[in-house]
Write an enzyme that holds these catalytic residues in place. Structure first.
Site, PDB file in Angstrom:
ATOM      1  N   ASP A  94       0.853  -1.184   0.000  1.00  0.00           N
ATOM      2  CA  ASP A  94       0.000   0.000   0.000  1.00  0.00           C
ATOM      3  C   ASP A  94       0.888   1.233   0.000  1.00  0.00           C
ATOM      4  OD1 ASP A  94      -2.691   1.344   0.415  1.00  0.00           O
ATOM      5  OD2 ASP A  94      -1.617   2.083   2.186  1.00  0.00           O
ATOM      6  N   GLU A 135      -2.039  -1.466  -5.697  1.00  0.00           N
ATOM      7  CA  GLU A 135      -3.310  -0.845  -6.053  1.00  0.00           C
ATOM      8  C   GLU A 135      -3.144  -0.074  -7.350  1.00  0.00           C
ATOM      9  OE1 GLU A 135      -6.855   1.747  -3.853  1.00  0.00           O
ATOM     10  OE2 GLU A 135      -4.851   1.624  -2.990  1.00  0.00           O
ATOM     11  N   CYS A 164     -12.428  -4.487   6.869  1.00  0.00           N
ATOM     12  CA  CYS A 164     -11.720  -5.162   7.958  1.00  0.00           C
ATOM     13  C   CYS A 164     -11.046  -6.418   7.409  1.00  0.00           C
ATOM     14  CB  CYS A 164     -12.686  -5.522   9.081  1.00  0.00           C
ATOM     15  SG  CYS A 164     -11.918  -6.470  10.435  1.00  0.00           S
ATOM     16  N   CYS A 176     -12.501  -9.729   9.696  1.00  0.00           N
ATOM     17  CA  CYS A 176     -13.837 -10.324   9.536  1.00  0.00           C
ATOM     18  C   CYS A 176     -14.507  -9.940   8.228  1.00  0.00           C
ATOM     19  CB  CYS A 176     -14.736  -9.939  10.712  1.00  0.00           C
ATOM     20  SG  CYS A 176     -15.195  -8.187  10.745  1.00  0.00           S
ATOM     21  N   CYS A 218     -12.822  -2.097  14.303  1.00  0.00           N
ATOM     22  CA  CYS A 218     -13.932  -2.681  13.555  1.00  0.00           C
ATOM     23  C   CYS A 218     -15.142  -2.875  14.471  1.00  0.00           C
ATOM     24  CB  CYS A 218     -13.495  -4.014  12.955  1.00  0.00           C
ATOM     25  SG  CYS A 218     -14.816  -4.904  12.089  1.00  0.00           S
ATOM     26  N   CYS A 278     -15.942  -7.070  14.703  1.00  0.00           N
ATOM     27  CA  CYS A 278     -15.160  -8.011  15.511  1.00  0.00           C
ATOM     28  C   CYS A 278     -14.338  -7.335  16.595  1.00  0.00           C
ATOM     29  CB  CYS A 278     -14.234  -8.833  14.620  1.00  0.00           C
ATOM     30  SG  CYS A 278     -13.014  -7.844  13.720  1.00  0.00           S
ATOM     31  N   ASP A 313      -2.981   1.682   7.179  1.00  0.00           N
ATOM     32  CA  ASP A 313      -2.169   1.293   6.029  1.00  0.00           C
ATOM     33  C   ASP A 313      -1.864  -0.203   6.021  1.00  0.00           C
ATOM     34  OD1 ASP A 313      -2.141   3.950   5.248  1.00  0.00           O
ATOM     35  OD2 ASP A 313      -0.315   4.389   6.379  1.00  0.00           O
TER      36      ASP A 313
END
Length: 398
Positions: free
Chosen positions: A188, A272, A325, A328, A344, A347, A354
């Site tokens: 990333d 990406e 996330c 999960c 999150c 969870c 990042d």
């Protein structure tokens, strides 16, 4: 299977006054021929006619016979022919919709370079002599070339900082596919950290332009204070160009070291697919994004991966890697840029923004690679699960 990779080895050299004058004339003739050929092809295009390389080559022969353009015959003909070939490639890319319509070369802004093929130079015992020159170039061999290498193309260039470079294209037998190690990593890119890996490692952004911003601003002020067209203004422009060159050299060196390490250590690299050209339109972030050089980073990763038998997977830019996330699969509704860590709701896992994005990129990239699916964002109605699935066309009942 053995592969044959051609690499360009670039060196700095210091020409004599006669060599510098000859190369400067060659640069001017190359630009003149390119612009004249482009004008001729543009006029033909307006008449709905096609002009190819062979026709422009015939035009070049006719131009040399005129009194006005007789000076074109005083320089080596090979760089002029190469300019026509480059124009042909530019038009091929345009017709294939890979690039825009070719543009004319500016005397002040375009890159000053000339390309020589094997018939226009002699390379013996580490000494390079170009056509129309009696003495070899004074090259600083800063790194060794492959043993027994024979250049197929030599490109001479002169940058805005006043430096002369020669680039020799040779076949490098040392570039061979690396042993497969099965390691995959998500990458990333960012601004506070140049890259964040799915392993949790973060590489700091050196911010080369910011470090030299005061020096660059001072040099640019000196340029603006000099009279337009004066010799002092030309000297000030060279000083400003040297600051730019220092920034670019340090940035390129850092990116080469980083990308080489990533390619050597990992079999699969997932990144990406960012639209950097569109992102730099943001006036607040354009300077920082340009300094990070994300496009150069990706380009280096891709061609080095091709050299060493690695794989680069690009995930769709609309995939919500930061809001999803990685534990999960729950999708957060909002994730402003100032939020660097978040918890999150599904969870309760606390994520580094990042690192979580890098993990998601790795997971969805590997899924897309295995299933052959397109990596697209999730719909708002779906809050869980992965977005990359094998797409099947539903069968219609008769």
């Amino acid at each position: 299977m053995a592969i044959h990779v051609k690499r360009a080895f670039k060196y700095r050299f210091y020409p004599s006054d006669a060599q510098a004058a000859e190369l400067s004339r060659t640069f001017g003739c190359v630009r003149k021929v390119y612009n004249m050929a482009l004008a001729a092809r543009t006029e033909a295009w307006a008449r709905q006619e096609r002009v190819n390389y062979n026709q422009t080559s015939a035009l070049l022969t006719a131009w040399k016979k005129t009194e006005e353009l007789a000076y074109l015959g005083e320089v080596s003909s090979v760089p002029l022919q190469q300019a026509l070939r480059h124009l042909q490639i530019a038009f091929s890319n345009f017709f294939a919709k890979r690039a825009k319509y070719p543009r004319f070369k500016s005397r002040k802004k375009s890159r000053r370079s000339a390309e020589y093929t094997t018939s226009a130079f002699r390379f013996r015992d580490g000494r390079l002599t170009l056509a129309k020159m009696s003495e070899p170039l004074d090259i600083r061999w800063s790194r060794p070339m492959p043993e027994g290498a024979k250049p197929s193309t030599v490109t001479v260039s002169h940058d805005a900082a006043g430096r002369w470079f020669v680039s020799l294209l040779v076949e490098d037998p040392a570039v061979q596919p690396l042993p497969a190690n099965g390691t995959a990593i998500g990458i990333d890119v960012g601004l506070s950290h140049l890259v964040t890996l799915s392993t949790g490692e973060k590489v700091a952004n050196p911010r080369h332009e910011r470090r030299d911003r005061a020096r660059l601003a001072r040099a640019q002020r000196q340029v603006s204070r000099k009279a337009t067209g004066s010799a002092n203004r030309a000297k000030a422009r060279v000083k400003a160009a040297r600051v730019h060159a220092r920034i670019a050299d340090r940035r390129r060196d850092m990116l080469h070291k980083l990308t080489t390490r990533l390619v050597r250590e990992n079999q699969t690299l997932v990144i990406e697919d960012l639209t950097v050209r569109g992102m730099v339109r943001n006036r607040s972030l354009a300077r920082a994004i340009s300094d990070a050089a994300w496009a150069d980073f990706r380009s280096m990763l891709e061609y080095k991966a091709a050299w060493y038998g690695r794989e680069v997977i690009a995930v769709d830019r609309f995939f919500p890697s930061s809001k999803l996330c990685s534990h999960c699969g729950a999708l957060a509704e909002r994730m402003p840029l100032n939020v660097r860590t978040w918890t999150c709701d599904g969870c309760g896992t606390t994520h580094d923004r990042d690192v979580n994005a890098a993990k998601n990129l790795l997971a969805v990239g590997l899924t897309a690679s295995v299933c052959g699916a397109g990596v697209r964002p999730q719909r708002e109605s779906s809050r869980t699960g992965r977005s990359a699935t094998k797409q099947k066309t539903p069968r219609r009942e008769p």
